[in-house]
Design a protein around this motif. Sequence first.
Motif, PDB file in Angstrom:
ATOM      1  N   SER A 127     -17.724 -56.707 -10.244  1.00 35.90           N
ATOM      2  CA  SER A 127     -18.855 -55.779 -10.046  1.00 35.90           C
ATOM      3  C   SER A 127     -18.893 -54.619 -11.164  1.00 35.90           C
ATOM      4  O   SER A 127     -19.825 -53.950 -11.185  1.00 35.90           O
ATOM      5  CB  SER A 127     -18.708 -54.885  -8.442  1.00 35.90           C
ATOM      6  N   ASP A 133     -24.659 -61.950 -14.894  1.00 43.08           N
ATOM      7  CA  ASP A 133     -24.149 -62.353 -13.672  1.00 43.08           C
ATOM      8  C   ASP A 133     -22.959 -63.140 -13.727  1.00 43.08           C
ATOM      9  O   ASP A 133     -22.483 -63.617 -14.680  1.00 43.08           O
ATOM     10  CB  ASP A 133     -25.373 -63.377 -12.995  1.00 43.08           C
ATOM     11  N   TRP A 489     -27.134 -53.873 -14.197  1.00 41.41           N
ATOM     12  CA  TRP A 489     -25.860 -54.494 -13.430  1.00 41.41           C
ATOM     13  C   TRP A 489     -26.420 -55.867 -13.085  1.00 41.41           C
ATOM     14  O   TRP A 489     -27.414 -55.924 -12.160  1.00 41.41           O
ATOM     15  CB  TRP A 489     -25.486 -53.706 -12.206  1.00 41.41           C
ATOM     16  N   LYS A 491     -25.689 -59.801 -10.744  1.00 38.35           N
ATOM     17  CA  LYS A 491     -25.310 -60.232  -9.528  1.00 38.35           C
ATOM     18  C   LYS A 491     -24.214 -61.361  -9.600  1.00 38.35           C
ATOM     19  O   LYS A 491     -23.647 -61.646 -10.580  1.00 38.35           O
ATOM     20  CB  LYS A 491     -26.479 -60.965  -8.785  1.00 38.35           C
ATOM     21  N   GLU A 526     -19.843 -56.958   1.899  1.00 37.18           N
ATOM     22  CA  GLU A 526     -20.572 -56.268   0.891  1.00 37.18           C
ATOM     23  C   GLU A 526     -20.614 -54.835   1.180  1.00 37.18           C
ATOM     24  O   GLU A 526     -20.984 -54.169   0.016  1.00 37.18           O
ATOM     25  CB  GLU A 526     -22.113 -56.689   1.255  1.00 37.18           C
ATOM     26  N   ARG A 531     -22.064 -51.854  -5.312  1.00 33.42           N
ATOM     27  CA  ARG A 531     -23.699 -51.863  -5.745  1.00 33.42           C
ATOM     28  C   ARG A 531     -24.305 -52.619  -4.777  1.00 33.42           C
ATOM     29  O   ARG A 531     -23.807 -53.542  -3.763  1.00 33.42           O
ATOM     30  CB  ARG A 531     -23.865 -52.622  -6.922  1.00 33.42           C
ATOM     31  N   ASN A 533     -26.967 -54.806  -2.496  1.00 31.80           N
ATOM     32  CA  ASN A 533     -27.312 -56.276  -2.725  1.00 31.80           C
ATOM     33  C   ASN A 533     -26.478 -57.157  -3.694  1.00 31.80           C
ATOM     34  O   ASN A 533     -27.431 -57.402  -4.884  1.00 31.80           O
ATOM     35  CB  ASN A 533     -29.042 -56.357  -2.999  1.00 31.80           C
ATOM     36  N   PRO A 534     -25.264 -57.083  -3.828  1.00 40.63           N
ATOM     37  CA  PRO A 534     -24.595 -57.534  -4.859  1.00 40.63           C
ATOM     38  C   PRO A 534     -24.671 -59.163  -5.247  1.00 40.63           C
ATOM     39  O   PRO A 534     -24.103 -59.650  -6.070  1.00 40.63           O
ATOM     40  CB  PRO A 534     -23.248 -57.139  -4.498  1.00 40.63           C
ATOM     41  N   TYR A 535     -25.085 -59.700  -4.212  1.00 36.71           N
ATOM     42  CA  TYR A 535     -25.201 -61.294  -4.355  1.00 36.71           C
ATOM     43  C   TYR A 535     -26.596 -62.201  -4.539  1.00 36.71           C
ATOM     44  O   TYR A 535     -27.449 -61.454  -3.911  1.00 36.71           O
ATOM     45  CB  TYR A 535     -24.505 -61.818  -2.974  1.00 36.71           C
ATOM     46  N   LEU A 536     -26.362 -63.380  -5.090  1.00 31.94           N
ATOM     47  CA  LEU A 536     -27.501 -64.037  -5.110  1.00 31.94           C
ATOM     48  C   LEU A 536     -26.912 -65.498  -4.508  1.00 31.94           C
ATOM     49  O   LEU A 536     -25.888 -65.998  -4.932  1.00 31.94           O
ATOM     50  CB  LEU A 536     -28.015 -64.552  -6.652  1.00 31.94           C
TER      51      LEU A 536
END
Length: 542
Positions: A127, A133, A489, A491, A526, A531, A533-536
């Motif tokens: 992060s 990404d 930043w 993901k 999370e 940060r 919504n750190p994920y996709l």
Amino acid sequence: MLTLLKGGRVVDPLNARDEVGDVWIRDGRIVAAPAGAAPDRVFDVSGKIVMAGAIDIHSHIAGGNVNTARLLLPELHRARMAPQLPLGTAKWSTYETGVIYAGMGFTTVVEPAVAPHQALQAHLELSDIPIIDKATLTILGNDDFLLSLLRDNESPAAVADYVAATLAATNSLGLKCINAGGAEAFKYNARTFGLDDVVPFYELTSRRIVEGLQQALTDLKVPHPLHLHMNNLGVPGNVGTALATIEAARGMPLHLAHMQFYGYGSQGSHGFSSAAAQVAASVNSHKNVTIDVGQVMFGQTVTISSDVLRQFSATGSAKPKKSVIYDGDANGGGIVPYLYREGDFVNALQWAIGLELFLLVDDPYRIFFTTDHPNGAPFTSYPDILALLMSRQKRAEVLARVPQEILALTTLPSIEREYSIFDVATMTRAAPAKLFGFKDRGQLGEGAVADVSVYSPSDDFAKMFRRAHLVFKDGDLVVRDGEISHYRWGKALRVLPGFDRAINRRLESYYERHYGLSYNMFAVPESILPRENPYLEVACAQ
């Protein structure tokens, strides 16, 4: 905002495009040319090469082993020798990692080896990497819970549930297996471990462990196949292990990591020769198998691996003479600094073997561009490797300087192939997207994320790829002429396969019984990450 990249040579293998044309971007995505709409920004890229952002599938950029290497080698920080060294200055932190990658046109990087118990620390570190990404692969294959499931002949569904629960808890993109059973056998004083050797106490072979994990990922429909670090890494004659492992896959999908370190024969007066042609022939005929190379380049680096058995054996070759070996619940780890020398017979042959693999594997969608950073070389050497692949003359110049006795032990001098720009785009963009099941990157088609790299053509290929002219991340202009112009930043990418939640109750009981700890403490919530919504999520196949 509507952005137009106008008049560049657009090289987009996934969409069969290699032509002079335009690329349109709106709200962070590639869009079709809008009828009658005027762009808010226009970048004239005529005479430039336009590609999707590059994807690195295997680079050690975070986690316990990386940080132990930093602690082991403080003199490399003081020496201020970057980019020659992967830890060359105090700036070479997680933060600087994102800066350097982006400057070369990379927008997605996968850290391929994170132990489940270290996942939280690794994600906190990731992060802190700006712009790009990221993703991790979680290590299984030497852990007691898995080996016990296999020893007790539990169902494939139980193994799949355990794998899925681990991937979900660690927010990982896929699964890595490192010397399956070998690290566990090391605890019983084993110093070598092959595909059909048996792990004491569990009575399992490496072959059986790999088969179980392959089947689990297939059943879960995880896009990326098992990412396998095979047995006998770096051992002369280990081509036999590589060929046997390819056959053992039984036609199921399998990715073999840093294959250069397995392309070794035992011919010649030194008992060490190239077997790259044999490996390439086998890969070419087994369409279920993909490989990355792990190219060696000359210079100082540090080898880091969770293959504790192999790293323990390598401590005698440490340069400088110090190392760290630690045993863990599963794999443990080893950090051994190493100097690859152009005048050294073995190192020169390793360099040649990697290039042979690049040039002899005929399907660019099944071979991947890596140095196993930092094991074969730091990722800052990527532009120099691309130059070697694109120029036979460049390869000949190096061959003229290395020990000439290697020439009879490698096919490299006779290989005329040179990579094209289209080949490079395939290997570093389109192929990684296919390997990981990415539908939104590695391409410039409508709907893809606007990760775009623009290069200034040059006969000096290394210069061309070292400093991208422009780089866009999600439509933001982040690089101008190799320098960061805007920070943002990225993901972390992950998969979330479905599974029977009853396995969590078994794991909770297991951790309380053996460790006196809650299994949940190893998860990566999370809310802990800095940060929003750190994920996709990368979808599993339906």
